[in-house]
Design an enzyme around this catalytic site. Structure first.
Site, short mmCIF file in Angstrom:
data_model
loop_
_atom_site.label_atom_id
_atom_site.label_comp_id
_atom_site.label_asym_id
_atom_site.label_seq_id
_atom_site.Cartn_x
_atom_site.Cartn_y
_atom_site.Cartn_z
N CYS A 239 -74.02 79.24 -58.31
CA CYS A 239 -73.49 78.15 -59.13
C CYS A 239 -71.98 78.32 -59.29
O CYS A 239 -71.50 79.43 -59.56
CB CYS A 239 -74.18 78.14 -60.49
SG CYS A 239 -73.47 76.98 -61.68
N CYS A 333 -68.10 41.49 -83.19
CA CYS A 333 -68.45 41.13 -81.82
C CYS A 333 -67.81 42.10 -80.82
O CYS A 333 -68.43 43.00 -80.32
CB CYS A 333 -68.01 39.69 -81.54
SG CYS A 333 -68.45 39.11 -79.87
N CYS A 356 -56.37 32.95 -80.21
CA CYS A 356 -55.12 33.00 -79.46
C CYS A 356 -55.00 34.39 -78.84
O CYS A 356 -55.11 35.41 -79.54
CB CYS A 356 -53.94 32.72 -80.38
SG CYS A 356 -52.32 32.96 -79.58
N CYS A 444 -48.80 56.30 -72.34
CA CYS A 444 -48.95 56.59 -70.92
C CYS A 444 -48.07 55.64 -70.11
O CYS A 444 -48.07 54.42 -70.36
CB CYS A 444 -50.42 56.42 -70.52
SG CYS A 444 -50.71 56.40 -68.73
N CYS A 457 -48.96 72.76 -71.54
CA CYS A 457 -47.73 72.49 -70.80
C CYS A 457 -47.40 71.02 -70.84
O CYS A 457 -48.12 70.21 -71.43
CB CYS A 457 -47.88 72.98 -69.36
SG CYS A 457 -49.09 72.05 -68.41
N CYS A 465 -56.70 56.33 -67.74
CA CYS A 465 -56.48 55.90 -66.35
C CYS A 465 -56.30 57.08 -65.39
O CYS A 465 -56.15 56.87 -64.19
CB CYS A 465 -55.27 54.98 -66.26
SG CYS A 465 -53.69 55.82 -66.62
#
Length: 498
Positions: A239, A333, A356, A444, A457, A465
């Site tokens: 493993c 919702c 909107c 990001c 670091c 993403c």
């Protein structure tokens, strides 16, 4: 008991000792007869191919269905008469089987009256492909010219061979069925090619039946996959997480990269990632490997409940990266809504709310949206309109929140009466949360998700993403070797001031 009888019995016992444990040999009692399933050894890189017009389909395989050698030993075998035998295969032609049958007869003649069955098995296993000039590829393109039953050759051992007619094959025990995925039976063409007299000429509109070569190719690939899995289950692997040796039956192999992990380690790894909401982290635990387990593997590792969460979060993560998708602003919702390029109106297909897209409020037509600003600015505007004297500094807002949270019931009621219950319970925590996010996070550079750095670091990876970037200058880092950025710029990978 004469010499022939003793040699026959000794040979049968030897065959059972050698091949019986692997269930390759079956003796038919009480006569000196039986069946031997011979798995042909394939060279490295062996392929099966099928040419259809200008298209060539080629697959590398490790296993072919076994040849079935059915034999019966006469009373005067081995001194005077050879064994009577039949040889069956689903992937060899009749002429190829005929050549093999003649060679088996020649091998008996060369022994000068000695037992020969083991030599036959060795020849079929190790030398049959070379004898037939099949080197590294088996071409199935000519199968369509054959009849729809396995090639079958019968011999009395003297070199005289007969091909059985179609009716004879149907009655023969050696053409008894479908592919045996356990590797313990001679293979024949699938049942889908067999038709009863009533259905022989019946056609179904839109139904396209595979050709014999296509069916045979499918059969060989299914058999090869099953035998690979069987071999994997009986092999010991280390493993990559716990470094303990496990049988393959207790391991999982990732299809993309081939890395192997025990089920326990990979299960715990996937469960932890899904529980923490890090869907992109459900990948190969091997360092620098970006392969992912299949959905079926994830489901078997984490169970139905966590897999349902994984499925939902994976869908949401995919939708988050789509520029033409937003979410219904109603808290009850939150369904995804596809944006229309022609305007700023959004309509939720689940709850029917029209809003909107710009300000996430009820759709206001051609009227301009409410002035944009930070949450803090909007709340302070509301407070000013209500003549509320909220503190203007960060310290003042923090002190007011601490006063409210640590105060007595009477003190809370007093603050609520002065500033309003909605301001103290909803708006004020939101203001402080936004200020904290602004002070303690960066966006990001690819998807603009807010990210907090709490150690480590300065090489960062966005959890949404998976973009790599420098925390200090927010430069996107491409490729696996990102060290050049920290060597050729003012940024240091080990600078912890953030």
């Amino acid at each position: 008991m004469n010499t022939d009888s003793e040699e026959r019995e000794d040979e049968m016992l030897a065959l059972h000792s050698i091949f019986g444990a692997e269930e390759e040999f079956v003796r038919k009692e009480p006569s000196a007869a039986g069946e031997i399933r011979v798995s042909v050894e394939l060279p490295a890189g062996f392929t099966v191919s099928l040419t259809e017009g200008e298209t060539v389909r080629q697959y590398e395989i490790l296993f072919l269905p076994p040849l079935l050698l059915t034999f019966e030993l006469p009373e005067d075998y081995p001194s005077s008469s050879p064994p009577s035998f039949t040889l069956t295969s689903s992937w060899l032609t009749r002429s190829q089987l005929s050549a093999l049958g003649s060679q088996l007869a020649d091998l008996y003649q060369a022994t000068g009256g000695a037992v020969v069955l083991f030599s036959w098995v060795q020849f079929l296993r190790e030398d049959a492909l070379g004898f037939l000039d099949i080197r590294d590829r088996l071409d199935l393109s000519s199968v369509d010219c054959k009849s729809n039953h396995p090639p079958f050759v019968e011999s009395d051992g003297t070199g005289r061979e007969d091909f059985l007619k179609e009716g004879d094959v149907a009655a023969s025990s050696s053409s008894s069925g479908e592919l045996d995925l356990s590797g313990q039976g001679a293979a024949s063409l699938p049942l889908l090619l067999r038709q009863s007299p009533q259905s022989k000429h019946r056609t179904v509109p839109g139904d396209v039946s595979p050709t014999p070569s296509q069916a045979l190719l499918s059969e060989l690939l299914i058999y090869d996959a099953a035998q690979r899995q069987r071999a994997f289950a009986n092999t010991v692997f280390d493993c990559g997480v716990c470094f303990v040796g496990w049988l393959g039956s207790e391991c999982v192999q990732l299809h993309e990269c081939g890395h192997v992990f025990c089920q326990s380690c990979l299960s715990e790894f996937c469960k932890m990632q899904i529980t923490e909401g890090n869907i992109r982290g459900v990948s190969c635990p091997e360092a620098s490997c970006e392969s992912c387990p299949t959905p079926a593997q994830v489901q078997s590792l984490v169970g139905e409940e966590l897999f349902g969460r994984y499925d939902r979060l994976l869908l949401q993560s995919t939708l988050d990266l789509m520029p033409d998708v937003t979410y219904c602003p109603r808290r009850t919702c939150g369904s995804p809504v596809i944006l229309e390029k022609s305007g700023t109106a959004g309509l939720c297909s689940v709850c029917g709310f029209a809003f909107c897209v710009a300000c996430k409020k009820t759709y206001h037509g051609a009227e301009g949206c409410r002035p944009k600003g930070s949450l803090k600015e909007l709340i302070e505007m509301d407070a000013h309109e209500d003549n509320l004297d909220l503190p203007q500094s960060q310290e003042g807002l923090t002190a007011l929140s601490d006063d409210y949270l640590s105060g007595s019931e009477q003190r809370r009621s007093l603050l609520q009466s002065r500033y309003g219950r909605r301001v103290m319970k909803i708006f004020l925590p939101d203001i402080l949360s936004e200020d904290w996010i602004v002070s303690n996070s960066k966006s990001c550079p690819h998807c603009y998700t807010k990210i907090e750095k709490n150690g480590g670091c300065n090489k960062m990876t966005c959890s949404r993403c998976r973009q790599n970037f420098c925390w200090l200058c927010l430069t996107r880092l491409t490729g696996r070797d990102y060290s050049g950025h920290f060597q050729d710029s003012a940024c240091s990978i080990f600078q912890y001031d953030f």
